[in-house]
Enzyme design. Structure first.
Site, PDB file in Angstrom:
ATOM      1  N   ARG A  46      -3.650  17.640   0.151  1.00 63.29           N
ATOM      2  CA  ARG A  46      -2.648  16.471  -0.145  1.00 63.29           C
ATOM      3  C   ARG A  46      -1.662  15.959   0.473  1.00 63.29           C
ATOM      4  NH1 ARG A  46       0.353  18.321  -4.424  1.00 63.29           N
ATOM      5  NH2 ARG A  46      -1.478  18.741  -6.100  1.00 63.29           N
ATOM      6  N   TYR A  98       1.604 -10.624   0.819  1.00 59.16           N
ATOM      7  CA  TYR A  98       0.128 -10.183   0.474  1.00 59.16           C
ATOM      8  C   TYR A  98       0.366 -10.272  -1.310  1.00 59.16           C
ATOM      9  CZ  TYR A  98      -3.523  -7.059  -1.128  1.00 59.16           C
ATOM     10  OH  TYR A  98      -4.550  -6.663  -1.833  1.00 59.16           O
ATOM     11  N   ASP A 170       6.159  -5.427   7.093  1.00 51.57           N
ATOM     12  CA  ASP A 170       4.822  -4.932   6.977  1.00 51.57           C
ATOM     13  C   ASP A 170       4.251  -5.586   8.550  1.00 51.57           C
ATOM     14  OD1 ASP A 170       2.110  -5.439   6.538  1.00 51.57           O
ATOM     15  OD2 ASP A 170       2.260  -5.565   4.407  1.00 51.57           O
ATOM     16  N   LYS A 195      -7.057  -2.554   7.824  1.00 51.82           N
ATOM     17  CA  LYS A 195      -7.128  -4.075   8.502  1.00 51.82           C
ATOM     18  C   LYS A 195      -7.511  -3.686  10.156  1.00 51.82           C
ATOM     19  CE  LYS A 195      -6.629  -6.226   4.571  1.00 51.82           C
ATOM     20  NZ  LYS A 195      -5.730  -5.234   3.773  1.00 51.82           N
TER      21      LYS A 195
END
Ligand code: PLP
Length: 379
Positions: A46, A98, A170, A195
């Site tokens: 994790r 976004y 971003d 992306k």
């Protein structure tokens, strides 16, 4: 090492147990201790695997940061950044960003007491005016999604840092191949690995790169405590995708420049938005802070909504899909797809019209892409 070498070599060390040149997919959930208190660097997946660790090293090198934390998606990475704040804190974010980031802020984080304002940051003065006594984070996306507004990263950082506020950029659209926010003063660069970094439309992932030790520690704690890690297969695919990042990005941008030029000359097209066009209001700032206009562009057609829909339904090589940044060129209708969660009145105010078409240019032959658009916009 220069950028084109870093994409191949940073973090990509031969596997210590076999010498494998590709970092293996460490498909394991747990790790055997040598003895109590003696780990080989990992305890439970994790909080990371050797595959995600290699990718983090690679991304940190590409962005010029001290460290990186990867997550299961770009939004999980954004969520981890918001988790570093406390109830009553204020986030000043750009207005065109976004749609999922806005949904996360408005529909989830506002309920826990975080405050958000979404403002037009193309004039840095508005950032100074938007800062409140409780502002803790300035959240920038440039060029923005979908309207490709350009925000001056250095100016935003100078203003925010003057008040002790952190700036997150971003950098999904440009990637460090074209734009390096940390070098311009940002405290962290955020990525949807989904992306251009992975680049083949086959991964969902996210990352934050920073040189801020405290932030890095908070993000690592978030990964351990919230539990949205990047899976080993996704880390492997992203590492592999990044090896061709520069060649893909350069080709996609070259195609975009040709397409923007063609769109500008087409009589059916009423508006073209591309930071590489001299008429773009952010042209000069973008040129100053980015080495390429990038691979994203938008346009509107003469016949409004009906014509735009017809065009999007008629394309054959462009594919009608959400997402961006892959080898395959995508055509998107922001109003009904990526930005459907932004209320219609906010979309109208921002200029995300129902006839706006967004293009994510891939690496196919530019002439085929242009011919396809041409047949799609013709009678
Ligand atoms: N940031 C930008 C600019 C995006 O375009 C997206 C997704 O489209 C995200 C963040 C969210 O990333 P993800 O889809 O990997 O959660």
């Amino acid at each position: 090492m220069r950028f084109n070498t870093k994409v191949i070599r940073a973090g990509n060390n031969p596997d210590p147990t076999s010498g494998a040149i590709s970092v293996p997919i460490y498909q394991t959930s747990t790790y055997v201790l040598e003895e109590i208190g003696k780990l080989k660097g990992y305890d439970y997946s994790r909080s990371g695997t050797p595959t995600s660790r290699a990718l983090e090293e690679n991304l940190a090198a590409l962005e010029g940061g001290k460290g990186c934390v990867t997550f299961a998606s770009g939004l999980a990475a954004t969520d981890a950044l918001f988790h570093t704040l406390s109830s009553g804190d204020h986030v000043l974010a750009c207005d065109d960003l976004y749609g999922g980031t806005r949904r996360l802020a408005n529909n989830l984080w506002k309920n826990t007491g975080l405050e958000f304002d979404f403002i037009d940051m193309t004039d840095p003065q508005r950032i100074a005016e938007g800062i409140k006594p409780n502002t803790k984070l300035v959240f920038v996306e440039t060029p923005s999604n979908p309207l490709l507004k350009v925000i001056d990263i250095k100016a935003a950082c100078d203003i925010a840092h003057g008040k002790g506020i952190k700036v997150i950029v971003d950098n999904t659209f440009q990637t460090p191949c074209f734009q390096k926010p940390l070098e311009l003063g940002a405290d962290a660069a955020l990525h949807s690995l989904t992306k251009s970094l992975s680049g083949h439309h086959d991964v969902i992932g996210g990352a934050v790169v920073t040189s801020d030790d405290e932030l890095l520690e908070q993000l690592q704690f978030n990964l351990l405590s919230v539990g949205a890690p990047l899976a080993p297969m996704e880390a492997f695919l992203t590492l592999r995708g990044i090896k061709t990042l520069a060649v893909r990005m350069e080709r996609a941008a070259e195609n975009s420049i040709k397409i923007a030029g063609w769109l500008e000359k087409n009589e059916k097209v009423t508006r073209v938005i591309y930071p590489g066009l001299e008429g773009h209001p952010g042209y000069a700032i973008h040129k100053k802070q980015s080495t390429s206009p990038g691979a994203m562009l938008c346009f509107e057609l003469d016949g409004g909504f009906d014509e735009s829909v017809k065009c999007m339904n008629r394309v054959k090589i462009w594919q009608l899909a959400e997402s961006l940044g892959g080898c395959d060129s995508l055509i998107t209708h922001p109003a009904s797809m990526t930005h459907v969660s932004v209320p219609p009145e906010v979309r109208a105010e921002l200029g995300i019209t129902d006839s706006l078409v967004r293009l994510s240019t891939g690496i196919e032959d530019a002439d085929d892409l242009i011919e396809d658009l041409d047949q799609a916009v013709s009678e």
